[in-house]
Scaffold this active site. Structure first.
Site, PDB file in Angstrom:
ATOM      1  N   HIS A 225       0.998  -1.302   0.174  1.00 20.84           N
ATOM      2  CA  HIS A 225       0.012   0.093   0.158  1.00 20.84           C
ATOM      3  C   HIS A 225       0.881   1.396  -0.050  1.00 20.84           C
ATOM      4  O   HIS A 225       1.957   1.155   0.738  1.00 20.84           O
ATOM      5  CB  HIS A 225      -1.045  -0.177   1.178  1.00 20.84           C
ATOM      6  CG  HIS A 225      -1.677   1.025   1.609  1.00 20.84           C
ATOM      7  ND1 HIS A 225      -1.508   2.424   2.004  1.00 20.84           N
ATOM      8  CD2 HIS A 225      -2.955   1.142   1.285  1.00 20.84           C
ATOM      9  CE1 HIS A 225      -2.300   3.200   2.016  1.00 20.84           C
ATOM     10  NE2 HIS A 225      -3.483   2.511   1.578  1.00 20.84           N
ATOM     11  N   ARG A 268      -2.769   1.332  -4.361  1.00 23.75           N
ATOM     12  CA  ARG A 268      -2.815  -0.386  -4.471  1.00 23.75           C
ATOM     13  C   ARG A 268      -2.943  -0.896  -5.663  1.00 23.75           C
ATOM     14  O   ARG A 268      -3.717  -0.114  -6.441  1.00 23.75           O
ATOM     15  CB  ARG A 268      -3.566  -0.981  -3.261  1.00 23.75           C
ATOM     16  CG  ARG A 268      -3.289  -0.760  -1.955  1.00 23.75           C
ATOM     17  CD  ARG A 268      -4.192  -1.499  -1.019  1.00 23.75           C
ATOM     18  NE  ARG A 268      -5.371  -0.570  -0.624  1.00 23.75           N
ATOM     19  CZ  ARG A 268      -6.517  -1.132  -0.374  1.00 23.75           C
ATOM     20  NH1 ARG A 268      -6.801  -2.294  -0.126  1.00 23.75           N
ATOM     21  NH2 ARG A 268      -7.432  -0.129  -0.066  1.00 23.75           N
ATOM     22  N   LYS A 271      -6.618  -0.497  -7.822  1.00 28.38           N
ATOM     23  CA  LYS A 271      -7.302   0.518  -6.965  1.00 28.38           C
ATOM     24  C   LYS A 271      -7.420   1.736  -8.095  1.00 28.38           C
ATOM     25  O   LYS A 271      -6.839   1.810  -9.043  1.00 28.38           O
ATOM     26  CB  LYS A 271      -6.692   1.078  -5.822  1.00 28.38           C
ATOM     27  CG  LYS A 271      -6.714  -0.010  -4.837  1.00 28.38           C
ATOM     28  CD  LYS A 271      -8.252  -0.483  -4.170  1.00 28.38           C
ATOM     29  CE  LYS A 271      -8.324   0.709  -3.067  1.00 28.38           C
ATOM     30  NZ  LYS A 271      -9.559   0.763  -2.434  1.00 28.38           N
ATOM     31  N   ASP A 274      -5.832   8.476  -7.061  1.00 27.28           N
ATOM     32  CA  ASP A 274      -6.297   9.533  -5.742  1.00 27.28           C
ATOM     33  C   ASP A 274      -5.133  10.287  -5.555  1.00 27.28           C
ATOM     34  O   ASP A 274      -3.906  10.184  -5.658  1.00 27.28           O
ATOM     35  CB  ASP A 274      -6.595   8.499  -4.689  1.00 27.28           C
ATOM     36  CG  ASP A 274      -6.765   9.225  -3.588  1.00 27.28           C
ATOM     37  OD1 ASP A 274      -6.948  10.464  -3.453  1.00 27.28           O
ATOM     38  OD2 ASP A 274      -7.111   8.582  -2.439  1.00 27.28           O
ATOM     39  N   CYS A 276      -4.049  12.083  -3.238  1.00 28.66           N
ATOM     40  CA  CYS A 276      -3.081  12.123  -2.007  1.00 28.66           C
ATOM     41  C   CYS A 276      -1.751  11.241  -2.337  1.00 28.66           C
ATOM     42  O   CYS A 276      -0.637  11.595  -1.903  1.00 28.66           O
ATOM     43  CB  CYS A 276      -3.804  11.829  -0.997  1.00 28.66           C
ATOM     44  SG  CYS A 276      -4.323  10.204  -0.913  1.00 28.66           S
ATOM     45  N   TYR A 277      -1.940  10.086  -3.129  1.00 29.27           N
ATOM     46  CA  TYR A 277      -0.803   9.351  -3.640  1.00 29.27           C
ATOM     47  C   TYR A 277       0.123   9.795  -4.608  1.00 29.27           C
ATOM     48  O   TYR A 277       1.168   9.563  -4.760  1.00 29.27           O
ATOM     49  CB  TYR A 277      -1.300   7.881  -4.434  1.00 29.27           C
ATOM     50  CG  TYR A 277      -2.035   7.201  -3.184  1.00 29.27           C
ATOM     51  CD1 TYR A 277      -1.320   6.853  -1.981  1.00 29.27           C
ATOM     52  CD2 TYR A 277      -3.404   7.049  -3.152  1.00 29.27           C
ATOM     53  CE1 TYR A 277      -2.108   5.838  -1.056  1.00 29.27           C
ATOM     54  CE2 TYR A 277      -4.154   6.481  -2.310  1.00 29.27           C
ATOM     55  CZ  TYR A 277      -3.382   5.725  -1.351  1.00 29.27           C
ATOM     56  OH  TYR A 277      -3.905   5.140  -0.292  1.00 29.27           O
ATOM     57  N   ASP A 329      -8.990  14.587  -3.965  1.00 26.80           N
ATOM     58  CA  ASP A 329      -9.096  13.132  -4.392  1.00 26.80           C
ATOM     59  C   ASP A 329      -8.998  12.818  -5.780  1.00 26.80           C
ATOM     60  O   ASP A 329      -7.891  12.680  -6.687  1.00 26.80           O
ATOM     61  CB  ASP A 329      -9.859  12.195  -3.547  1.00 26.80           C
ATOM     62  CG  ASP A 329     -10.099  10.752  -4.078  1.00 26.80           C
ATOM     63  OD1 ASP A 329      -9.545  10.262  -5.195  1.00 26.80           O
ATOM     64  OD2 ASP A 329     -10.570   9.979  -3.269  1.00 26.80           O
ATOM     65  N   ASP A 336     -10.601  19.029   0.531  1.00 24.09           N
ATOM     66  CA  ASP A 336     -10.513  18.763   1.875  1.00 24.09           C
ATOM     67  C   ASP A 336      -8.901  19.271   2.084  1.00 24.09           C
ATOM     68  O   ASP A 336      -7.878  19.409   1.271  1.00 24.09           O
ATOM     69  CB  ASP A 336     -10.848  17.561   2.627  1.00 24.09           C
ATOM     70  CG  ASP A 336      -9.983  16.493   1.796  1.00 24.09           C
ATOM     71  OD1 ASP A 336      -8.707  16.473   2.031  1.00 24.09           O
ATOM     72  OD2 ASP A 336     -10.491  15.538   0.962  1.00 24.09           O
ATOM     73  N   HIS A 339      -6.264  16.246   1.193  1.00 24.43           N
ATOM     74  CA  HIS A 339      -5.901  16.241  -0.133  1.00 24.43           C
ATOM     75  C   HIS A 339      -5.113  17.424  -0.756  1.00 24.43           C
ATOM     76  O   HIS A 339      -4.382  17.485  -1.633  1.00 24.43           O
ATOM     77  CB  HIS A 339      -7.015  15.705  -1.095  1.00 24.43           C
ATOM     78  CG  HIS A 339      -7.313  14.465  -0.967  1.00 24.43           C
ATOM     79  ND1 HIS A 339      -8.361  14.138   0.121  1.00 24.43           N
ATOM     80  CD2 HIS A 339      -7.117  13.232  -1.364  1.00 24.43           C
ATOM     81  CE1 HIS A 339      -8.448  12.863  -0.033  1.00 24.43           C
ATOM     82  NE2 HIS A 339      -7.565  12.324  -0.774  1.00 24.43           N
TER      83      HIS A 339
HETATM   84 ZN   LIG Z   1      -6.804  10.259  -1.191  1.00 28.49          ZN
END
Ligand SMILES: [Zn+2]
Length: 438
Positions: A225, A268, A271, A274, A276-277, A329, A336, A339
Site C-alpha cells: 500500500h 494499491r 485501485k 487518488d 493524495c498518492y 482526491d 479537503d 488532499h
Molecule cells: Zn486520497
C-alpha cells in the site's frame, strides 16, 4: 525549463488507447476515467494554471474556521494544523505571527501530560497527531514553537509504545502498523531524542513488511500500500537502513502504481487514482533515487525522477483543483485539507528534481504553475519546496535539527530498568543520515 511550452500528454494521439477497455460494460474504473477525461478537457480550457490565490484563501479560512463537515476529525486536530501550514509553506505564503502563536498554544494544549500529542485537548497521546504536531511546530520554527515540545516526556511516550519485536503501537493499547515506526522515527530524529536502543529491531520489523509485490504493507503478510510503503521506506532512510530493502522490487512496484491514463497514482494494485498518492507514491522516488545512487547504480538520470513527472502535474493541475480553492482526491469528490496538502506536496516532487548541488525543474505549462515563485536568482537556491522524508520545507528541517542538536539527548527517562549501556548509546550515529534529500 527551456522556454518551450510542454505539449500536454493527455492530448496526444496515443492517450485514448490508455483507457481501460470495459467491453461496453460500465465499471467504476471506466466511469471514473470518463470523468477524468472530461476534466482534462474542460479544465484545460478554463484554467490550466495553479490556482494559487484560491488555494491560499481556502487555507487561510481553514486556520480560523472549519465547517461542520470536519467534526469527524475532532481527534485529528494537529493534522489539520499540519496540512494547512504545510500547504501554505508550499505556496510560499507567510504565516502571520499571531496565527503562528495561536497554533503553538493550541498544540501545547494537545500535548499529553504523559508525553506525545493527542488528537485534541484532553485526549490520549497518539503517534499520528504527535507526528503532525511536531511537523507543524517545526514549520512555524520559532523558539515558542520548539519550546512547546517536552522532549523528555516525548521520549517517555515513544518508549511506552515500543514493542519487543521492534514495532510500535500507534497509542498505548492500540494497533501496530508501519505508520507508527515512521511517526516515531520522524519526531525522534527532528527533536534529537533518537537513540539506537529506542529503534532496536525496528529495521528488521519494517523490512518484514516488504512483500512479494515489492511494496510494503501495514503489517507483515498483507497487501502492499502506498501510504505504508512511504512510511516504512522513509523510516528506514531516517535509520540509515534503506539499502536493506529490495530496492529494485520496490521501484518496480511504485512506478507501476502511476496510472497510464489518468497520470496520477493509485494506492494499491487495481485501485482507483487518488490525488493524495501524488505524495505517498511519487514521494518514494526521491528516496529510491538516493538509495540506488548510494548503492552505486550508474544508470540513474541526473535530471528527473523515475516516474512521469509531467503526467502527474497534468492530473493534479487539471483534475484535482477545486475552482474555488483546495484540492481533491479525484473529479467529483469534495476538496479537503488533507488532499490539498498531499496534492501540493506531490506537485512539489513532480516539479523539482535533486537538491542544492544538482537541481532540475520540470514545470508543466505556464510559468505561474511553478509552486515556488522565482524572486530573483539571488534569492533562489534551487531547493525543492518539500523534504521527501519529513514532508516539510527542507530549510525548516535543517533549522529544527540545528536547534535540537544543541540540546542534550534526555537520558533519564528511559524505561524502568534501563541499563548504563542504553544511557551511553550514541544518538548521533543513528540520526545523522536524514538531514539531506536526494
Ligand atoms: Zn486520497
Amino acid at each position: 525549463m527551456d522556454g518551450v511550452p510542454t505539449p500536454l500528454r493527455c492530448f496526444s494521439e496515443r492517450h485514448p488507447a490508455e483507457m481501460f477497455a470495459d467491453d461496453g460494460v460500465d465499471s467504476v474504473t471506466s466511469v471514473e476515467q470518463r470523468a477524468v477525461l472530461r476534466c482534462l478537457f474542460v479544465h484545460f480550457l478554463l484554467h490550466s494554471t495553479l490556482l494559487r490565490e484560491q488555494h491560499y484563501q481556502y487555507l487561510k479560512k481553514g486556520l480560523r474556521h472549519l465547517s461542520d463537515a470536519y467534526e469527524c476529525l475532532d481527534a485529528s486536530r494537529p493534522w489539520l494544523c499540519f496540512w494547512i501550514l504545510h500547504s501554505l509553506e508550499l505556496l510560499e505564503e507567510p504565516i502571520p505571527t499571531a496565527v503562528a502563536s495561536d497554533v503553538c498554544q493550541f498544540l501545547a494544549r494537545c500535548q499529553s501530560p504523559t508525553g506525545g500529542f493527542a488528537g485534541g485537548p484532553g485526549q490520549h497521546a497518539h503517534l499520528a497527531p504527535t507526528y503532525a504536531a511536531v511537523n507543524a511546530l517545526c514549520i512555524i520554527g520559532t523558539e515558542e514553537a520548539y519550546n512547546v515540545i517536552n522532549r523528555e516526556k516525548l521520549l517517555d511516550f515513544l518508549w511506552s509504545v515500543k514493542q519487543p519485536d521492534g514495532s510500535f503501537v500507534m497509542h498505548v493499547g492500540g494497533e501496530v502498523d508501519v505508520r507508527s515506526a515512521y511517526c516515531a522515527a520522524s519526531v525522534a530524529s527532528l527533536t534529537n531524542i533518537l537513540t539506537p536502543k529506542l529503534f532496536e529491531d525496528t529495521t528488521n520489523w519494517i523490512l518484514s513488511c516488504q512483500n512479494w509485490e515489492g511494496g510494503l504493507s501495514g503489517v507483515p503478510g498483507l497487501e502492499a500500500h502506498g501510504g505504508y510503503t512511504f512510511c516504512g521506506t522513509a523510516a528506514l532512510v531516517i535509520l540509515g537502513k534503506e539499502h536493506m530493502l529490495d530496492l529494485k522490487a520496490l521501484l518496480r512496484w511504485v512506478v507501476s502504481r502511476q496510472m497510464r491514463f489518468e497520470g496520477g497514482f493509485q494506492g494499491r494494485c487495481n485501485k482507483l487514482v487518488d490525488g493524495c498518492y501524488s505524495f505517498w507514491q511519487a514521494g518514494l522516488l526521491p528516496l529510491l533515487h538516493r538509495a540506488l545512487f548510494k548503492e552505486g547504480e550508474s544508470e540513474l538520470s541526473r535530471q528527473r525522477w523515475m516516474f512521469e513527472q509531467q503526467a502527474l502535474q497534468e492530473y493534479i493541475l487539471l483534475c484535482c483543483q477545486n475552482p474555488a480553492g483546495g484540492l481533491l482526491d479525484k473529479p467529483g469528490k469534495s476538496r479537503d485539507f488533507y488532499h490539498t496538502c498531499y496534492c501540493l506536496s506531490g506537485l512539489s516532487i513532480a516539479q523539482h528534481f535533486g537538491n542544492m548541488d544538482l537541481h532540475h525543474e520540470m514545470i508543466l505549462g505556464k510559468e505561474e504553475n511553478r509552486l515556488v515563485r522565482l524572486q530573483g536568482l539571488t534569492t533562489y537556491h534551487g531547493v525543492a519546496p518539500t523534504h521527501p522524508v519529513y514532508n516539510i520545507c527542507p530549510e525548516k528541517v535543517s533549522q529544527a535539527l540545528q536547534h535540537f542538536h544543541r540540546l542534550p539527548v534526555p537520558y533519564e527517562n528511559k524505561p524502568p530498568g534501563a541499563s548504563a549501556d542504553e544511557r551511553l548509546s550514541d544518538p548521533a550515529a543513528a540520526s545523522g543520515s536524514a538531514d539531506h534529500q536526494s
